[in-house]
Motif scaffolding. Structure first.
Motif, PDB file in Angstrom:
ATOM      1  N   MET A 128       9.642  15.987 -11.046  1.00  0.00           N
ATOM      2  CA  MET A 128       8.357  15.713 -11.690  1.00  0.00           C
ATOM      3  C   MET A 128       8.057  16.821 -12.698  1.00  0.00           C
ATOM      4  O   MET A 128       8.602  17.916 -12.626  1.00  0.00           O
ATOM      5  CB  MET A 128       7.235  15.651 -10.645  1.00  0.00           C
ATOM      6  CG  MET A 128       7.456  14.639  -9.538  1.00  0.00           C
ATOM      7  SD  MET A 128       7.646  12.965 -10.125  1.00  0.00           S
ATOM      8  CE  MET A 128       5.983  12.581 -10.634  1.00  0.00           C
ATOM      9  N   LEU A 139       8.595  16.367  -4.108  1.00  0.00           N
ATOM     10  CA  LEU A 139       8.144  15.012  -3.769  1.00  0.00           C
ATOM     11  C   LEU A 139       7.297  14.952  -2.504  1.00  0.00           C
ATOM     12  O   LEU A 139       6.541  14.010  -2.306  1.00  0.00           O
ATOM     13  CB  LEU A 139       9.347  14.075  -3.640  1.00  0.00           C
ATOM     14  CG  LEU A 139      10.231  13.977  -4.898  1.00  0.00           C
ATOM     15  CD1 LEU A 139      11.396  13.043  -4.657  1.00  0.00           C
ATOM     16  CD2 LEU A 139       9.436  13.499  -6.095  1.00  0.00           C
ATOM     17  N   LEU A 140       7.428  15.937  -1.616  1.00  0.00           N
ATOM     18  CA  LEU A 140       6.661  15.883  -0.370  1.00  0.00           C
ATOM     19  C   LEU A 140       5.797  17.123  -0.124  1.00  0.00           C
ATOM     20  O   LEU A 140       4.997  17.132   0.798  1.00  0.00           O
ATOM     21  CB  LEU A 140       7.599  15.690   0.812  1.00  0.00           C
ATOM     22  CG  LEU A 140       8.109  14.260   0.977  1.00  0.00           C
ATOM     23  CD1 LEU A 140       9.536  14.260   1.412  1.00  0.00           C
ATOM     24  CD2 LEU A 140       7.254  13.484   1.957  1.00  0.00           C
ATOM     25  N   SER A 193      16.683  15.281   3.663  1.00  0.00           N
ATOM     26  CA  SER A 193      15.596  14.413   3.219  1.00  0.00           C
ATOM     27  C   SER A 193      14.305  14.821   3.902  1.00  0.00           C
ATOM     28  O   SER A 193      14.314  15.411   4.978  1.00  0.00           O
ATOM     29  CB  SER A 193      15.879  12.954   3.563  1.00  0.00           C
ATOM     30  OG  SER A 193      17.196  12.758   3.965  1.00  0.00           O
ATOM     31  N   GLY A 194      13.208  14.472   3.289  1.00  0.00           N
ATOM     32  CA  GLY A 194      11.900  14.674   3.899  1.00  0.00           C
ATOM     33  C   GLY A 194      11.267  13.326   4.157  1.00  0.00           C
ATOM     34  O   GLY A 194      11.382  12.416   3.340  1.00  0.00           O
ATOM     35  N   VAL A 195      10.640  13.173   5.302  1.00  0.00           N
ATOM     36  CA  VAL A 195       9.970  11.912   5.628  1.00  0.00           C
ATOM     37  C   VAL A 195       8.539  12.229   6.033  1.00  0.00           C
ATOM     38  O   VAL A 195       8.306  13.130   6.843  1.00  0.00           O
ATOM     39  CB  VAL A 195      10.674  11.172   6.795  1.00  0.00           C
ATOM     40  CG1 VAL A 195      10.134   9.770   6.926  1.00  0.00           C
ATOM     41  CG2 VAL A 195      12.169  11.147   6.590  1.00  0.00           C
ATOM     42  N   ASP A 196       7.598  11.495   5.459  1.00  0.00           N
ATOM     43  CA  ASP A 196       6.195  11.708   5.773  1.00  0.00           C
ATOM     44  C   ASP A 196       5.757  10.660   6.792  1.00  0.00           C
ATOM     45  O   ASP A 196       5.687   9.476   6.479  1.00  0.00           O
ATOM     46  CB  ASP A 196       5.366  11.591   4.483  1.00  0.00           C
ATOM     47  CG  ASP A 196       3.883  11.756   4.764  1.00  0.00           C
ATOM     48  OD1 ASP A 196       3.547  12.293   5.829  1.00  0.00           O
ATOM     49  OD2 ASP A 196       3.078  11.360   3.904  1.00  0.00           O
ATOM     50  N   PHE A 197       5.487  11.098   8.036  1.00  0.00           N
ATOM     51  CA  PHE A 197       4.975  10.172   9.050  1.00  0.00           C
ATOM     52  C   PHE A 197       3.456  10.305   9.070  1.00  0.00           C
ATOM     53  O   PHE A 197       2.910  11.208   9.697  1.00  0.00           O
ATOM     54  CB  PHE A 197       5.590  10.483  10.419  1.00  0.00           C
ATOM     55  CG  PHE A 197       7.045  10.133  10.502  1.00  0.00           C
ATOM     56  CD1 PHE A 197       7.444   8.820  10.740  1.00  0.00           C
ATOM     57  CD2 PHE A 197       8.027  11.098  10.314  1.00  0.00           C
ATOM     58  CE1 PHE A 197       8.786   8.492  10.811  1.00  0.00           C
ATOM     59  CE2 PHE A 197       9.368  10.768  10.383  1.00  0.00           C
ATOM     60  CZ  PHE A 197       9.745   9.461  10.630  1.00  0.00           C
ATOM     61  N   LEU A 198       2.801   9.390   8.369  1.00  0.00           N
ATOM     62  CA  LEU A 198       1.358   9.514   8.164  1.00  0.00           C
ATOM     63  C   LEU A 198       0.604   9.294   9.473  1.00  0.00           C
ATOM     64  O   LEU A 198      -0.265  10.089   9.827  1.00  0.00           O
ATOM     65  CB  LEU A 198       0.918   8.493   7.111  1.00  0.00           C
ATOM     66  CG  LEU A 198      -0.550   8.502   6.707  1.00  0.00           C
ATOM     67  CD1 LEU A 198      -0.896   9.796   6.019  1.00  0.00           C
ATOM     68  CD2 LEU A 198      -0.862   7.333   5.790  1.00  0.00           C
ATOM     69  N   PRO A 249       4.448  12.792  -4.833  1.00  0.00           N
ATOM     70  CA  PRO A 249       4.484  11.326  -4.876  1.00  0.00           C
ATOM     71  C   PRO A 249       5.050  10.621  -3.653  1.00  0.00           C
ATOM     72  O   PRO A 249       4.700   9.476  -3.414  1.00  0.00           O
ATOM     73  CB  PRO A 249       5.371  11.028  -6.094  1.00  0.00           C
ATOM     74  CG  PRO A 249       5.443  12.283  -6.848  1.00  0.00           C
ATOM     75  CD  PRO A 249       5.194  13.405  -5.915  1.00  0.00           C
ATOM     76  N   LEU A 250       5.913  11.259  -2.880  1.00  0.00           N
ATOM     77  CA  LEU A 250       6.471  10.539  -1.738  1.00  0.00           C
ATOM     78  C   LEU A 250       5.637  10.690  -0.474  1.00  0.00           C
ATOM     79  O   LEU A 250       5.992  10.156   0.573  1.00  0.00           O
ATOM     80  CB  LEU A 250       7.922  10.952  -1.475  1.00  0.00           C
ATOM     81  CG  LEU A 250       8.958  10.267  -2.371  1.00  0.00           C
ATOM     82  CD1 LEU A 250      10.360  10.631  -1.935  1.00  0.00           C
ATOM     83  CD2 LEU A 250       8.806   8.760  -2.383  1.00  0.00           C
ATOM     84  N   ARG A 251       4.500  11.390  -0.586  1.00  0.00           N
ATOM     85  CA  ARG A 251       3.549  11.384   0.523  1.00  0.00           C
ATOM     86  C   ARG A 251       2.966   9.980   0.638  1.00  0.00           C
ATOM     87  O   ARG A 251       2.657   9.344  -0.370  1.00  0.00           O
ATOM     88  CB  ARG A 251       2.410  12.376   0.238  1.00  0.00           C
ATOM     89  CG  ARG A 251       2.811  13.828   0.319  1.00  0.00           C
ATOM     90  CD  ARG A 251       2.689  14.308   1.747  1.00  0.00           C
ATOM     91  NE  ARG A 251       2.837  15.761   1.801  1.00  0.00           N
ATOM     92  CZ  ARG A 251       1.837  16.590   2.120  1.00  0.00           C
ATOM     93  NH1 ARG A 251       0.647  16.115   2.373  1.00  0.00           N
ATOM     94  NH2 ARG A 251       2.045  17.883   2.175  1.00  0.00           N
ATOM     95  N   LYS A 252       2.786   9.531   1.860  1.00  0.00           N
ATOM     96  CA  LYS A 252       2.327   8.153   2.048  1.00  0.00           C
ATOM     97  C   LYS A 252       0.896   7.959   1.555  1.00  0.00           C
ATOM     98  O   LYS A 252       0.498   6.832   1.266  1.00  0.00           O
ATOM     99  CB  LYS A 252       2.426   7.778   3.525  1.00  0.00           C
ATOM    100  CG  LYS A 252       3.853   7.653   4.007  1.00  0.00           C
ATOM    101  CD  LYS A 252       4.495   6.360   3.538  1.00  0.00           C
ATOM    102  CE  LYS A 252       5.960   6.319   3.932  1.00  0.00           C
ATOM    103  NZ  LYS A 252       6.631   5.113   3.458  1.00  0.00           N
ATOM    104  N   GLU A 305      13.800  19.445  -4.350  1.00  0.00           N
ATOM    105  CA  GLU A 305      13.395  18.042  -4.465  1.00  0.00           C
ATOM    106  C   GLU A 305      12.360  17.689  -3.395  1.00  0.00           C
ATOM    107  O   GLU A 305      11.365  17.020  -3.676  1.00  0.00           O
ATOM    108  CB  GLU A 305      14.626  17.133  -4.339  1.00  0.00           C
ATOM    109  CG  GLU A 305      14.307  15.687  -4.638  1.00  0.00           C
ATOM    110  CD  GLU A 305      15.456  14.732  -4.342  1.00  0.00           C
ATOM    111  OE1 GLU A 305      16.609  15.138  -4.492  1.00  0.00           O
ATOM    112  OE2 GLU A 305      15.164  13.596  -3.973  1.00  0.00           O
TER     113      GLU A 305
END
Lengths: 164, 384
Positions: free
Chosen positions: A133, A117-118, A59-64, A141-144, A113
């Motif tokens: 997409m 998304l990131l 998974s990718g997580v965006d910590f803004l 789109p999953l960027r904060k 993916e």
């Protein structure tokens, strides 16, 4: 093997690649430098005592606020029935890390993916295209801080509230 | 979809002029089980590759979770895999409980497992029914759906819905079993178990059916693990692994059930028939589990007291649930607020789709239908 033993084993082999180890987390994880991820994963996959033959999740997580993007690999070994989490941090401006597709084929679509998304670029990936997409979609789109475009090819993405 | 890098050179020994053919299949093809598209590169009837083009059902469920909160996301999880929504409910409930450290009452766990296993029966019935229909036999499908309706009736009695249940809650389940439920379910199981043998007599060993599935698109165990195939697709390769047994959660350690695997009984180990047969055998195991649960279920509450505004501590949690389409991975990141910071759902159909390109090389176009059906791909689960 327990996560602490797995970390110890990694530390012995790839000391400078590991930047942190969190044993008290719900799922204990090791933080790996982005440019040595392939060697570390290769070792985790090939070492007979570790034998992480399966990439169960990625998974990718965006910590803004903290200004980085994190890619999280959940590894599992069907041979030894143990698990470890590998995390990689990268900058938000130009997120990129080497692809682990050559080690686990499952990474092919999972990385696509995350790219979609990131916006993480996986260098060395065989076929890095958008997956979910449309190809001409702008942004990730999953960027904060993603703001949805008003329309896509003349189709409005807004709808008036039915409660008005 | 760009096809750069997928050109194939077609050569014939007999000197006849020929060229590669590009065919479009889907998105609304009846056998693709939802909105899925394949771009088939073929040399006559032989496929060079079938490239899946997904995303038609992408509803950004993971993004929605960031807006609706932990409790509010439960109905959305039904839509991840609407054919067996119970296990999706369970996955979300379990990952939140793990992140927040919530204990589920024992009766609640039993209610969950009864619901999940009934859901698995319903899902596998649809799978084995549509599989025969895709191959060309209409009648067995109606038999399977007839039984599935009865399971749906039971689930409707349980939670009021037939497809998208929203039955589970973080900390347990929404409602206790209705009065007389055990008798109702037992009556169904008594009727249903002989049906499995009847279904086998009807179609499973039918010569035409077997010929269509045997030796088609065999997967080896190593390949399956490398591509992260899960559930019946993995067990079809003869590898005995089930999250319920090997990484047990809930009350599964107390239950007695077998893990059926593919045996290569009509052809190669790991072919379409093996994957099909594993599902048929799992129907029986699920019946066994439901019966045990009905016998063992204790009295007590079904739902723990959970804060309305659930705020798990900062950190992340990952759980794996054996859904009908195999090991489903739920990952949630919490920033300490009442909304999940990030949710990721890794589903069985997603990895099954990614192997289609590899498996489709060199088989007949008609076999692609059998391949997709045997992988039991559900499109919304691929796209989420």
């Amino acid at each position: 093997m327990s996560p602490t033993e797995i970390h110890q084993r990694l530390q012995d082999q790839h000391d400078d690649a590991i930047t942190a180890f969190e044993a008290d987390a719900l799922d204990p994880f090791v933080l790996v430098k982005s440019d040595s991820i392939v060697e570390v994963c290769q070792f985790l996959h090939n070492d007979p005592d570790l034998a992480f033959d399966c990439l169960t999740n990625m998974s990718g997580v965006d910590f803004l606020k903290e200004e980085y993007i994190q890619v999280v690999l959940h590894l599992y070994s069907y041979t030894h029935r143990h698990a470890i989490v590998v995390k990689v941090n990268m900058s938000r401006e130009e997120p990129s890390m080497p692809s682990v597709e050559t080690i686990w084929k499952a990474a092919n679509w999972l990385e696509r993916e995350i790219y979609d998304l990131l916006g993480v670029v996986f260098t060395g990936h065989s076929d890095l295209r958008r997956l979910l997409m449309p190809e001409d979609w702008v942004g990730h789109p999953l960027r904060k801080d993603f703001i949805e475009p008003e329309e896509y090819h003349g189709i409005s993405t807004r709808r008036e509230s039915l409660l008005k | 979809m760009s096809l750069a890098g997928y050109e194939f050179e077609v050569q014939r020994d007999d000197g006849l002029a020929t060229e590669e053919m590009t065919l479009n299949m889907g998105p609304q093809h009846p056998s693709t089980h939802g909105v899925l598209r394949f771009v088939v590169k073929a040399d006559g009837e032989i496929m060079r590759t079938a490239l899946p083009d997904i995303g038609y059902l992408h509803r950004s469920i993971e993004k929605i979770s960031e807006k609706v909160g932990y409790h509010g996301f439960m109905p959305y999880t039904d839509r991840v895999d609407y054919v067996s929504a119970m296990q999706c409910n369970q996955g979300w409930a379990m990952v939140c409980e793990r992140a927040a450290g919530i204990e589920v009452p024992r009766r609640g766990e039993f209610c969950r497992i009864i619901a999940c296993e009934l859901g698995r029966i319903a899902s596998h019935l649809l799978s084995v029914g549509t599989m025969v229909m895709d191959i060309g036999g209409m009648t067995p499908f109606t038999h399977a759906i007839r039984e599935r309706e009865k399971v749906n009736n039971l689930l409707e009695d349980l939670c009021g819905a037939r497809l998208t249940f929203n039955y589970m809650r973080i900390g347990g389940v929404a409602w206790d079993l209705p009065p007389g439920y055990a008798e109702q379910v037992t009556a169904f199981l008594d009727r249903f178990e002989p049906f499995i043998a009847e279904y086998n007599d009807l179609i499973s060993y039918n010569k035409i059916y077997v010929e269509r599935l045997a030796n088609v698109a065999a997967v080896s165990k190593e390949e399956a693990i490398n591509y992260n195939l899960v559930g019946p697709n993995l067990r079809g390769c003869g590898f005995q692994y089930d999250v319920r047994r090997d990484e047990p959660y809930s009350i599964y350690p107390e239950l007695d059930f077998d893990v059926p695997v593919g045996t290569g009984e009509v052809g190669t180990l790991g072919d379409c028939f093996d994957r099909y047969m594993v599902r048929i055998k799992e129907l029986k195991e699920s019946c066994k589990i439901v019966r045990q649960c009905l016998d063992m279920i204790p009295d007590g509450p079904v739902l723990a007291r959970v804060a309305k505004k659930l705020k798990p501590p900062v950190g992340d949690a990952h759980v794996r649930v054996e859904a009908s389409r195999g090991d489903m991975g739920w990952y949630v990141v919490s920033d300490g607020s009442e909304f999940p910071y990030r949710t990721k759902i890794r589903t069985g159909s997603f990895s099954a789709m990614s192997i289609v390109d590899k498996l489709s090389r060199g088989i007949m176009i008609a076999d692609l239908i059998a391949l997709i059906a045997s992988l039991d791909v559900v499109a919304p689960e691929v796209d989420r």
